[in-house]
Design an enzyme around this catalytic site. Structure first.
Site, short mmCIF file in Angstrom:
data_model
loop_
_atom_site.label_atom_id
_atom_site.label_comp_id
_atom_site.label_asym_id
_atom_site.label_seq_id
_atom_site.Cartn_x
_atom_site.Cartn_y
_atom_site.Cartn_z
N ASN A 138 63.29 13.86 37.64
CA ASN A 138 63.92 12.72 36.97
C ASN A 138 62.87 11.77 36.41
O ASN A 138 61.82 11.56 37.02
CB ASN A 138 64.82 11.97 37.95
CG ASN A 138 65.73 10.99 37.25
OD1 ASN A 138 65.30 9.93 36.81
ND2 ASN A 138 67.01 11.34 37.16
N ILE A 139 63.16 11.19 35.25
CA ILE A 139 62.18 10.32 34.60
C ILE A 139 61.83 9.13 35.48
O ILE A 139 60.72 8.57 35.37
CB ILE A 139 62.71 9.85 33.22
CG1 ILE A 139 61.58 9.23 32.40
CG2 ILE A 139 63.89 8.90 33.40
CD1 ILE A 139 61.95 8.96 30.96
N LYS A 140 62.73 8.72 36.38
CA LYS A 140 62.43 7.61 37.28
C LYS A 140 61.29 7.95 38.23
O LYS A 140 60.55 7.08 38.67
CB LYS A 140 63.69 7.22 38.08
CG LYS A 140 64.80 6.64 37.22
CD LYS A 140 66.01 6.28 38.08
CE LYS A 140 67.13 5.71 37.23
NZ LYS A 140 68.33 5.38 38.04
N GLY A 141 61.19 9.22 38.59
CA GLY A 141 60.05 9.67 39.37
C GLY A 141 60.04 9.23 40.81
O GLY A 141 61.07 8.98 41.42
#
Length: 267
Positions: A138-141
């Site tokens: 996920n881009i949130k990481g």
């Protein structure tokens, strides 16, 4: 004449033999927790202390006991052990690849692969815990690092939770996956081991030799260095960050090799 202020005491390296630390250096104090299949009463507490003694804790202090339903009790025991740890016998698995920034990962893929690197991720079997795979993809990481979706030169397909192995194989084939990332959090009855070996066997049966995607698994209970036994290319444990995974993918799939191939040397 003013006295020169004393600096910090020099740090001393531990010797080859160490003991746990609790209240004072070398006192051997440890804290353990466990559950016994007994209702919470005085007999159960005595059984917990007996177990602690057989584990080498002497004296042992029962600091917490709580019923877990009518037939089980959870305990926390604190006490001293006499066991020593020999640091000379500790095996450490060092990272064999450099950590790259997202820009370096993108540049390496663009320069050497000259197309986007395709990654498929999933939780397989009955595992519904997507926190691990989402932390990497996920881009949130995770831990201040953005996930693989942030990398412009990576195409990421996140299949989510409870994915059947045949469906994972089919998805990897459909999108032309370079790498397959599998997260396993559920470990009861070694479910993570069974699921991983099943997944590995399915991919090696479905793909011709030499065309199997890079198989990577991760989870808090996997042992470092167990990749060969599980039939996968890499195992990542707890605390792994997206940057580590991205750097590994570049190391294995993108970066040109500088060392000679021993297999090729024999051909």
């Amino acid at each position: 004449m003013s006295a020169t202020p004393a600096g910090p005491a020099p740090r001393t390296e531990p010797g080859p033999l160490v003991r746990p630390y609790g209240d004072t250096t070398g006192d051997g104090m440890v804290q353990v927790s466990f559950t016994l299949p007994l209702p919470h009463d005085k007999r159960a507490e005595g059984a917990a202390l007996q177990l602690a003694a057989k584990m080498g804790m002497s004296p042992a202090l029962l600091v917490h006991a709580k019923a877990m339903g009518p037939d089980f009790t959870f305990f926390v025991v604190y006490g001293s052990v006499t066991h020593l740890v020999d640091l000379r016998e500790v095996t450490v698995h060092e990272r064999e690849f450099p950590l790259l920034t997202p820009a370096e990962v993108n540049q390496a893929v663009r320069t050497h692969l000259q197309r986007k690197l395709v990654v498929v991720g999933a939780c397989i079997g009955t595992d519904a815990h997507t926190v691990g795979i989402d932390a990497i993809l996920n881009i949130k990481g995770f831990a201040g690092e953005k996930g693989l979706e942030y990398y412009r030169e990576l195409t990421v397909v996140n299949l989510g939770a409870q994915v059947l192995v045949p469906d994972l194989v089919a998805a990897a084939r459909e999108v032309g996956a370079d790498a397959v990332l599998v997260s396993q959090v559920v470990t009861q009855r070694d479910a993570h081991i069974h699921n991983t070996t099943t997944m590995s066997a399915a991919f090696r049966e479905a793909f011709p030799a030499g065309e199997v995607p890079l198989l990577v698994v991760g989870g808090p209970r996997f042992e470092e260095g167990s990749a060969a036994a599980l039939g996968v290319d890499r195992v990542f444990g707890r605390g792994t960050t997206p940057g580590e995974v991205a750097s590994y993918l570049v190391h294995e799939l993108v970066a040109p090799r500088t060392a000679p191939d021993p297999e090729g040397a024999r051909r």
